[in-house]
Design a protein around this motif. Structure first.
Motif, PDB file in Angstrom:
ATOM      1  N   ILE A 188       0.858  -1.281   0.005  1.00 25.99           N
ATOM      2  CA  ILE A 188       0.196   0.105  -0.152  1.00 25.99           C
ATOM      3  C   ILE A 188       0.928   1.478  -0.056  1.00 25.99           C
ATOM      4  O   ILE A 188       1.754   1.391   0.982  1.00 25.99           O
ATOM      5  N   VAL A 247       0.507   5.588   0.411  1.00 23.43           N
ATOM      6  CA  VAL A 247      -0.339   6.602   0.875  1.00 23.43           C
ATOM      7  C   VAL A 247       0.282   7.968   0.353  1.00 23.43           C
ATOM      8  O   VAL A 247       1.207   8.466   0.395  1.00 23.43           O
ATOM      9  N   GLY A 282      -5.046  10.779   6.529  1.00 23.39           N
ATOM     10  CA  GLY A 282      -3.808   9.938   6.185  1.00 23.39           C
ATOM     11  C   GLY A 282      -3.106   9.340   7.190  1.00 23.39           C
ATOM     12  O   GLY A 282      -2.509   8.102   7.163  1.00 23.39           O
ATOM     13  N   VAL A 325      -4.764   6.313   8.569  1.00 25.84           N
ATOM     14  CA  VAL A 325      -4.672   5.040   7.550  1.00 25.84           C
ATOM     15  C   VAL A 325      -3.222   4.488   7.881  1.00 25.84           C
ATOM     16  O   VAL A 325      -3.204   3.193   7.964  1.00 25.84           O
ATOM     17  N   VAL A 326      -2.456   5.284   7.945  1.00 24.13           N
ATOM     18  CA  VAL A 326      -0.783   4.771   8.229  1.00 24.13           C
ATOM     19  C   VAL A 326      -0.692   4.277   9.460  1.00 24.13           C
ATOM     20  O   VAL A 326      -0.106   3.032   9.795  1.00 24.13           O
ATOM     21  N   LEU A 384       2.416  -1.609   4.373  1.00 26.47           N
ATOM     22  CA  LEU A 384       2.566   0.005   4.212  1.00 26.47           C
ATOM     23  C   LEU A 384       4.057  -0.040   3.498  1.00 26.47           C
ATOM     24  O   LEU A 384       4.890  -0.393   4.147  1.00 26.47           O
ATOM     25  N   VAL A 431       4.893   6.295   2.126  1.00 26.17           N
ATOM     26  CA  VAL A 431       3.979   7.646   2.435  1.00 26.17           C
ATOM     27  C   VAL A 431       4.613   8.880   1.929  1.00 26.17           C
ATOM     28  O   VAL A 431       5.842   8.980   2.131  1.00 26.17           O
ATOM     29  N   VAL A 453      -3.386   5.043  -2.187  1.00 24.18           N
ATOM     30  CA  VAL A 453      -4.334   5.768  -1.162  1.00 24.18           C
ATOM     31  C   VAL A 453      -4.409   7.121  -1.822  1.00 24.18           C
ATOM     32  O   VAL A 453      -3.118   7.694  -1.040  1.00 24.18           O
ATOM     33  N   GLU A 454      -5.172   7.810  -2.285  1.00 24.52           N
ATOM     34  CA  GLU A 454      -4.967   9.192  -2.305  1.00 24.52           C
ATOM     35  C   GLU A 454      -5.811  10.122  -1.290  1.00 24.52           C
ATOM     36  O   GLU A 454      -6.964   9.869  -1.217  1.00 24.52           O
ATOM     37  N   LEU A 455      -5.151  10.897  -0.410  1.00 22.34           N
ATOM     38  CA  LEU A 455      -5.750  11.639   0.737  1.00 22.34           C
ATOM     39  C   LEU A 455      -5.549  13.001   0.923  1.00 22.34           C
ATOM     40  O   LEU A 455      -5.512  13.550   2.017  1.00 22.34           O
ATOM     41  N   THR A 514      -9.853   6.387  -2.718  1.00 20.69           N
ATOM     42  CA  THR A 514      -9.908   7.790  -2.396  1.00 20.69           C
ATOM     43  C   THR A 514     -10.894   8.060  -1.375  1.00 20.69           C
ATOM     44  O   THR A 514     -11.862   7.529  -1.320  1.00 20.69           O
TER      45      THR A 514
END
Length: 426
Positions: free
Chosen positions: A7, A9, A16, A19-20, A36, A39, A74-76, A99
Motif C-alpha cells: 500500500i 499513501v 492519512g 490510515v498509516v 505499508l 507515504v 491511497v489518495e488523501l 480515495t
C-alpha cells in the motif's frame, strides 16, 4: 506464507496519518496481508502521533506511484489537482486506487472511472461519503439488486451541529457557527460546509451509485443554511417540524429530482432526531422499504476505517483475480436530472409585512394566482411596524413559488425578502 499487497499513501494529514497508523498496527486478514510501502507528503517532519520508518517516507508522490512494491495507491490530499493527476497516473500503471476525495469524484468521476475500466483496475471510494457509514458498499453490494426510489441525507456534520445549537439553545447562526469552529467542527473558512457545497459533492457521488446517473455539481440545485434564523426554527417547531440541511434525490417519472437545501422535516421522523455532528442517510427501496444509516460523517478515525474497508475489498479482489467492478459506475441508466423548477413539494414562507387590514388577503391572492394553496398560517402580535406572517402551503411547483414570491416581495405592504424553506414529509 500468505500473500501481501503493498500500500502506498499520498497525503499524511488527519485522515492519512490514521490510515498509516492502521497499516502499521496491522489490518489482519486470514488469507492475505496489507503492508505499508510508502507515504508521501510535502511535510513529513511535523509530528502526527504515529512513528513511520524514515525509509518509507518521501516528499515526492511519484515515488509512491512508480514503486513496483505498491499495488494499491491511497489518495488523501483532497482537492482537484494534483490529486486527479496522481490518480490517473496510478491507474495507468495498473494500480488500484482508494480515495476519500468527494470533490474530485463529483467533478471528474467519469474520467477516472473510464480510465480505470480501460486499465483493468478498480477504484474504492467508501470514505468519500458518510465517513463511518458504509453507504457506498451497502448500495453496491447489499442493495445491488434493489431499485432505490428515494434517498434523503444529512451529509454534513458542520451544518447539522450548527442547526442543532440554533434549535436547542436559540443561538443566532453566527454564534452557532463560532461555537462549531471552537469545537473543531467547522473550518476557519466554513464556506464549503455552510453553503451546502460539501453535501452537494456527496450527493453527486450518491447519484452515480444509487441511480446510475452521472451529474456535475453545477447541475444540482444547492442552497446553504446562512439565511436560517432562530425565528424560523421556532416557527418550524410550532408547525411540527425541524430544520435540516437535506440532500434529496428521488425518482420522478423517467427522471431524477436532486437538490440540497435547508428543509423542514417532521419532528417524529428519524432524520429530524439526528443531532450535532452526526450524519445519516435514509434510503427508500422498492422492495426493502426504509433503510437508515447513521454515524460520524467526518474525522480521522472514522474516515480511515472506511479507507481500510476499501483496501481489504480491493486487495481481496486483486488476489482472487476477480474482474474489477468499476465499469458499473459509468452512466448507463438513461435517467436524466429534472430541472429543479419542476419539483413539487410543500413550502414554508415567512413574510415581513405591515400590520394592516387586508395584507394577508393580498398575499393570498398572489399565491392563489400561481395555484399555491395555503395549509396553515401563524401571525402573532400587533405592531406599528412590520410583523412576520408565517405560512405552510400544500404541494406546489418550484417555478410557481418563485414567481409568486417575486411578486409578493414587490407589494407595498411587504418589507424585505420573503424567507422560503422547502418541506419534505419523509
Amino acid at each position: 506464507m500468505k500473500p501481501c499487497i503493498g500500500i502506498g499513501v499520498i497525503g499524511f494529514g488527519t485522515v492519512g496519518s490514521e490510515v498509516v497508523r492502521l497499516l502499521l498496527e496491522g489490518i489482519e486478514r486470514p488469507d492475505f496481508g496489507l503492508e505499508l510501502k510508502k507515504v508521501a507528503d510535502l511535510d513529513i517532519v511535523t509530528p502526527r502521533g504515529v512513528e513511520v520508518p524514515k525509509e518509507l517516507t518521501t516528499t515526492d508522490a511519484e515515488e509512491v506511484i512508480e514503486s513496483e512494491e505498491v499495488g494499491i495507491v491511497v489518495e488523501l490530499i483532497g482537492g482537484i489537482e494534483p490529486a486527479r493527476t496522481y490518480i490517473l497516473e496510478a491507474i495507468a500503471r495498473g494500480k488500484d486506487v482508494v480515495t476519500a476525495n468527494k470533490a474530485l469524484l463529483a467533478q471528474c468521476g467519469d474520467e477516472i472511472f473510464h480510465a480505470a475500466v480501460e486499465a483493468g483496475v478498480d477504484v474504492g471510494f467508501e470514505a468519500s461519503v458518510g465517513g463511518s457509514m458504509p453507504v457506498i458498499r451497502a448500495l453496491r453490494e447489499g442493495l445491488a439488486g434493489e431499485r432505490i426510489e428515494r434517498l434523503y441525507g444529512i451529509l454534513n456534520g458542520t451544518t447539522n451541529y450548527i442547526l442543532t445549537r440554533m434549535e436547542e439553545e436559540g443561538l443566532p447562526f453566527s454564534e452557532a457557527l463560532r461555537e462549531a469552529q471552537e469545537a473543531g467542527y467547522a473550518e476557519a473558512d466554513p464556506s464549503l460546509d455552510i453553503s451546502g457545497r460539501d453535501a452537494l459533492q456527496k450527493l453527486v457521488v450518491l447519484l452515480r451509485v444509487a441511480f446510475g446517473i452521472s451529474a456535475s455539481p453545477g447541475e444540482v440545485f444547492c442552497e446553504g443554511i446562512e439565511g436560517i434564523t432562530p425565528q424560523d426554527i421556532e416557527y418550524a417547531r410550532e408547525f411540527g417540524y425541524k430544520v435540516k440541511l437535506l440532500a434529496t434525490a428521488k425518482r420522478v417519472g423517467e427522471g431524477i429530482e436532486a437538490r440540497v437545501h435547508p428543509t423542514l422535516v417532521p419532528q417524529k421522523s428519524m432524520l429530524a432526531n439526528v443531532r450535532e455532528e452526526f450524519n445519516a442517510l435514509e434510503l427508500v427501496g422498492e422492495g426493502v422499504g426504509h433503510q437508515l444509516f447513521y454515524g460520524k460523517g467526518a474525522g480521522g478515525r472514522p474516515t480511515a476505517r472506511a479507507v481500510a474497508s476499501d483496501l481489504v475489498s480491493l486487495a481481496s479482489r486483486r488476489l482472487s483475480g476477480a474482474t474489477p467492478r468499476v465499469g458499473e459506475l459509468l452512466d448507463s441508466s438513461g435517467l436524466k436530472l429534472m430541472p429543479v423548477e419542476e419539483a413539487v413539494m410543500p413550502y414554508y414562507f415567512r413574510f415581513l409585512a405591515l400590520d394592516r387590514p387586508g395584507v394577508l388577503a393580498q398575499i393570498a391572492r398572489v399565491l392563489a394566482s400561481e395555484g399555491i394553496s395555503i395549509a396553515s398560517v401563524i401571525q402573532k402580535g400587533r405592531a406599528e411596524e412590520a410583523v412576520p406572517i408565517v405560512m405552510m402551503t400544500h404541494e406546489a411547483r418550484e417555478d410557481a413559488v418563485r414567481r409568486a414570491v417575486a411578486r409578493i416581495d414587490e407589494l407595498e405592504v411587504v418589507r424585505g425578502r420573503t424567507q422560503v424553506i422547502r418541506v419534505e414529509e419523509l
